[in-house]
Motif scaffolding. Structure first.
Motif, PDB file in Angstrom:
ATOM      1  N   MET A 304       3.301   2.327   2.158  1.00  0.00           N
ATOM      2  CA  MET A 304       2.846   2.606   3.668  1.00  0.00           C
ATOM      3  C   MET A 304       1.416   3.363   3.398  1.00  0.00           C
ATOM      4  O   MET A 304       0.577   3.260   4.001  1.00  0.00           O
ATOM      5  N   GLU A 305       1.547   4.167   2.074  1.00  0.00           N
ATOM      6  CA  GLU A 305       0.393   5.147   1.833  1.00  0.00           C
ATOM      7  C   GLU A 305       0.161   5.316   0.274  1.00  0.00           C
ATOM      8  O   GLU A 305       1.369   5.547  -0.278  1.00  0.00           O
ATOM      9  N   ASP A 306      -0.644   5.014  -0.353  1.00  0.00           N
ATOM     10  CA  ASP A 306      -0.958   5.151  -1.743  1.00  0.00           C
ATOM     11  C   ASP A 306      -1.717   6.346  -2.063  1.00  0.00           C
ATOM     12  O   ASP A 306      -2.230   6.979  -1.074  1.00  0.00           O
ATOM     13  N   PHE A 307      -1.938   6.765  -3.024  1.00  0.00           N
ATOM     14  CA  PHE A 307      -2.988   7.574  -3.742  1.00  0.00           C
ATOM     15  C   PHE A 307      -4.348   7.338  -3.296  1.00  0.00           C
ATOM     16  O   PHE A 307      -4.832   6.180  -3.263  1.00  0.00           O
ATOM     17  N   LYS A 308      -5.123   8.154  -2.929  1.00  0.00           N
ATOM     18  CA  LYS A 308      -6.538   8.204  -2.650  1.00  0.00           C
ATOM     19  C   LYS A 308      -7.040   7.666  -3.873  1.00  0.00           C
ATOM     20  O   LYS A 308      -7.045   8.067  -5.069  1.00  0.00           O
ATOM     21  N   ASN A 309      -8.214   6.834  -3.897  1.00  0.00           N
ATOM     22  CA  ASN A 309      -9.234   6.414  -4.968  1.00  0.00           C
ATOM     23  C   ASN A 309      -8.380   5.475  -6.088  1.00  0.00           C
ATOM     24  O   ASN A 309      -8.905   5.328  -7.097  1.00  0.00           O
ATOM     25  N   GLY A 310      -7.235   5.012  -5.514  1.00  0.00           N
ATOM     26  CA  GLY A 310      -6.367   4.167  -6.561  1.00  0.00           C
ATOM     27  C   GLY A 310      -6.699   2.529  -6.559  1.00  0.00           C
ATOM     28  O   GLY A 310      -7.996   2.293  -6.052  1.00  0.00           O
ATOM     29  N   VAL A 311      -5.993   1.845  -7.020  1.00  0.00           N
ATOM     30  CA  VAL A 311      -6.364   0.431  -7.097  1.00  0.00           C
ATOM     31  C   VAL A 311      -6.459  -0.115  -5.718  1.00  0.00           C
ATOM     32  O   VAL A 311      -6.015   0.437  -4.943  1.00  0.00           O
ATOM     33  N   LYS A 312      -7.268  -1.348  -5.450  1.00  0.00           N
ATOM     34  CA  LYS A 312      -7.417  -1.994  -4.432  1.00  0.00           C
ATOM     35  C   LYS A 312      -6.895  -3.632  -4.603  1.00  0.00           C
ATOM     36  O   LYS A 312      -7.580  -3.956  -5.705  1.00  0.00           O
ATOM     37  N   GLU A 313      -6.484  -3.990  -3.750  1.00  0.00           N
ATOM     38  CA  GLU A 313      -6.111  -5.274  -3.908  1.00  0.00           C
ATOM     39  C   GLU A 313      -6.585  -6.384  -2.548  1.00  0.00           C
ATOM     40  O   GLU A 313      -6.398  -5.683  -1.617  1.00  0.00           O
ATOM     41  N   SER A 314      -7.315  -7.352  -2.851  1.00  0.00           N
ATOM     42  CA  SER A 314      -7.675  -8.163  -1.674  1.00  0.00           C
ATOM     43  C   SER A 314      -7.494  -9.481  -1.983  1.00  0.00           C
ATOM     44  O   SER A 314      -8.056 -10.075  -3.054  1.00  0.00           O
ATOM     45  N   ARG A 315      -6.773 -10.296  -1.178  1.00  0.00           N
ATOM     46  CA  ARG A 315      -6.478 -11.676  -1.713  1.00  0.00           C
ATOM     47  C   ARG A 315      -6.109 -12.087  -3.068  1.00  0.00           C
ATOM     48  O   ARG A 315      -6.531 -12.998  -3.769  1.00  0.00           O
ATOM     49  N   GLY A 316      -5.129 -11.254  -3.434  1.00  0.00           N
ATOM     50  CA  GLY A 316      -4.634 -11.365  -4.881  1.00  0.00           C
ATOM     51  C   GLY A 316      -5.721 -11.028  -6.105  1.00  0.00           C
ATOM     52  O   GLY A 316      -4.982 -10.985  -7.152  1.00  0.00           O
ATOM     53  N   ILE A 317      -6.683 -10.285  -5.556  1.00  0.00           N
ATOM     54  CA  ILE A 317      -7.743  -9.936  -6.904  1.00  0.00           C
ATOM     55  C   ILE A 317      -7.259  -8.355  -6.713  1.00  0.00           C
ATOM     56  O   ILE A 317      -7.614  -7.582  -5.788  1.00  0.00           O
ATOM     57  N   MET A 318      -7.166  -7.761  -7.788  1.00  0.00           N
ATOM     58  CA  MET A 318      -6.848  -6.151  -7.871  1.00  0.00           C
ATOM     59  C   MET A 318      -8.065  -5.726  -8.614  1.00  0.00           C
ATOM     60  O   MET A 318      -8.375  -5.863  -9.912  1.00  0.00           O
ATOM     61  N   THR A 319      -8.579  -4.593  -8.092  1.00  0.00           N
ATOM     62  CA  THR A 319      -9.528  -3.918  -8.784  1.00  0.00           C
ATOM     63  C   THR A 319      -9.184  -2.515  -9.002  1.00  0.00           C
ATOM     64  O   THR A 319      -8.354  -1.707  -8.458  1.00  0.00           O
ATOM     65  N   PRO A 320      -9.903  -2.173 -10.287  1.00  0.00           N
ATOM     66  CA  PRO A 320      -9.345  -0.992 -10.991  1.00  0.00           C
ATOM     67  C   PRO A 320      -9.587   0.249 -10.114  1.00  0.00           C
ATOM     68  O   PRO A 320     -10.439   0.149  -9.012  1.00  0.00           O
ATOM     69  N   PRO A 321      -8.959   1.509 -10.403  1.00  0.00           N
ATOM     70  CA  PRO A 321      -9.091   2.756  -9.527  1.00  0.00           C
ATOM     71  C   PRO A 321     -10.569   3.043  -9.548  1.00  0.00           C
ATOM     72  O   PRO A 321     -11.278   2.685 -10.529  1.00  0.00           O
ATOM     73  N   GLU A 322     -10.993   4.226  -8.815  1.00  0.00           N
ATOM     74  CA  GLU A 322     -12.255   4.726  -9.075  1.00  0.00           C
ATOM     75  C   GLU A 322     -12.233   5.638 -10.135  1.00  0.00           C
ATOM     76  O   GLU A 322     -11.378   6.034 -10.816  1.00  0.00           O
ATOM     77  N   PRO A 323     -13.608   5.778 -10.880  1.00  0.00           N
ATOM     78  CA  PRO A 323     -13.712   6.727 -11.920  1.00  0.00           C
ATOM     79  C   PRO A 323     -12.802   8.021 -11.690  1.00  0.00           C
ATOM     80  O   PRO A 323     -13.166   8.513 -10.638  1.00  0.00           O
ATOM     81  N   GLY A 324     -12.281   8.478 -12.508  1.00  0.00           N
ATOM     82  CA  GLY A 324     -11.585   9.819 -12.538  1.00  0.00           C
ATOM     83  C   GLY A 324     -10.268   9.987 -11.897  1.00  0.00           C
ATOM     84  O   GLY A 324      -9.521  10.827 -12.152  1.00  0.00           O
ATOM     85  N   PHE A 325      -9.859   8.706 -11.515  1.00  0.00           N
ATOM     86  CA  PHE A 325      -8.374   8.663 -11.010  1.00  0.00           C
ATOM     87  C   PHE A 325      -7.339   8.777 -12.150  1.00  0.00           C
ATOM     88  O   PHE A 325      -6.326   9.600 -11.919  1.00  0.00           O
ATOM     89  N   TRP A 326      -7.464   7.932 -13.256  1.00  0.00           N
ATOM     90  CA  TRP A 326      -6.541   7.933 -14.072  1.00  0.00           C
ATOM     91  C   TRP A 326      -7.305   7.585 -15.373  1.00  0.00           C
ATOM     92  O   TRP A 326      -8.084   6.654 -15.428  1.00  0.00           O
ATOM     93  N   GLY A 327      -7.242   8.050 -16.609  1.00  0.00           N
ATOM     94  CA  GLY A 327      -7.667   7.610 -17.817  1.00  0.00           C
ATOM     95  C   GLY A 327      -9.182   7.548 -18.136  1.00  0.00           C
ATOM     96  O   GLY A 327      -9.375   6.477 -18.952  1.00  0.00           O
TER      97      GLY A 327
END
Length: 327
Positions: A304-327
């Motif tokens: 229902m709710e994820d961390f802010k600035n995390g991964v994004k998924e749209s129609r099966g394509i996943m985009t990495p998190p925003e810079p600084g989120f992890w690693g």
């Protein structure tokens, strides 16, 4: 410089129930870890899994038992020596990777010498349900590149057929989660082949793996519950075509990277998977995904709710998190 370790139970409520052959859940129970050193904070997440006799309380106790070593400056290599694979070590290992990146200004993927993270195609899961309800979900996902269909031993062909008719184009992974016998696998695999299934994940209970040696599989088989660490791979290569690498099984990114390299040497195809989890679990797994033929990292899409600035998924394509989120 002194460190401070914190670890808590962090539940995430799901948008809808997630059902597989061994049960149903409406909450993702994660463990959230922070390791603070000066102004830098490394974060990690893991998901205790009852299939491996893990509990929230047990994982937190494991982490607490080595608080002294972590706060005294234990590194990832020492962590591998003092903890077994599993959810507790995963959360700590990923937090230490993140802390190193924050302290040095060198990203994790730069540190391991790979190219920068790119968006990837991830499987989107069709949870176990009636064929009619699975078809309704699949119809909404008919334009994604890859579907993962959860089944059990109650007429799985009808379930997969309902998904395939509703979504003619995506590739399909079928996942019985250890619920079939070797006889059922032999009976159903031709039907799955006709339905253009690309991968069959862990059809048999892990303890029955030996039955797969010499079996004439019509569809590539992937080991999930059977494959945890690199030492498992030589045996798996005689029984499976792919191995599903999950950080919660390997006990962190450090050993997952070693397992990936070992799997390639054994000639096993690569898959990366996840538990139902937040973007904090998915961010390190996305590194492995850059080298995998099959990617199944849709865990955060169930929340229902994820961390802010995390991964994004749209129609099966996943985009990495925003810079600084992890690693």
């Amino acid at each position: 410089m002194l460190r401070h370790l914190s670890a808590i139970h962090a539940p995430f409520h799901l948008k809808r129930p997630f059902r597989i052959s061994r049960g149903i859940k409406s909450v993702a129970d994660t463990i959230f870890v922070e390791i603070r050193e000066g102004k830098n904070i490394g974060r990690g997440e893991s998901v205790p899994y009852s299939r491996y006799n893990e509990t929230i309380e047990g994982v937190l106790a494991q982490i607490e038992s080595i608080r002294g070593e972590i706060e005294a400056g234990a590194d990832r290599a020492y962590l591998m020596e003092i903890m077994p694979p599993g959810a507790a070590r995963n959360a700590l290992d990923c937090a230490l990777w993140d802390l190193e990146a924050k302290q040095t200004g060198v990203s994790v993927i730069e540190r391991i010498g790979w190219d920068s993270l790119k968006p990837i195609s991830t499987a989107i899961t069709v949870s176990l349900d009636t064929p009619e309800n699975m078809a309704k979900v699949a119809r909404q996902l008919s334009d994604v590149p890859l579907l993962k269909v959860k089944v059990d031993a109650c007429d799985p062909i009808a379930a997969v057929r309902s998904v395939r008719e509703a979504a003619p184009n995506p590739r399909i992974i079928v996942d019985p989660n250890e619920s079939w016998s070797i006889e059922q696998l032999a009976l159903w695999q031709s039907g799955l082949l006709e339905l253009r299934v690309d991968l069959l994940e862990q059809p048999l209970p892990a303890e029955n793996d030996a039955q797969l040696e010499g079996f004439d599989a019509l569809i590539p088989l992937a080991a999930d519950e059977s494959g945890h660490v690199a030492d498992d791979l030589a045996q798996l290569a005689r029984r499976y075509d792919y191995v599903n690498i999950k950080l919660d099984k390997t006990g962190g990114l450090t050993t997952a990277l070693a397992m990936l390299e070992a799997a390639e040497r054994e000639g096993l195809g690569l898959m990366v998977g996840c538990m139902v989890s937040s973007s904090l679990s998915i961010a390190p797994a996305l590194i492995l995904a850059q080298r995998c033929a099959f990617v199944d990292l849709d865990g955060p899409t169930w929340l229902m709710e994820d961390f802010k600035n995390g991964v994004k998924e749209s129609r099966g394509i996943m985009t990495p998190p925003e810079p600084g989120f992890w690693g």
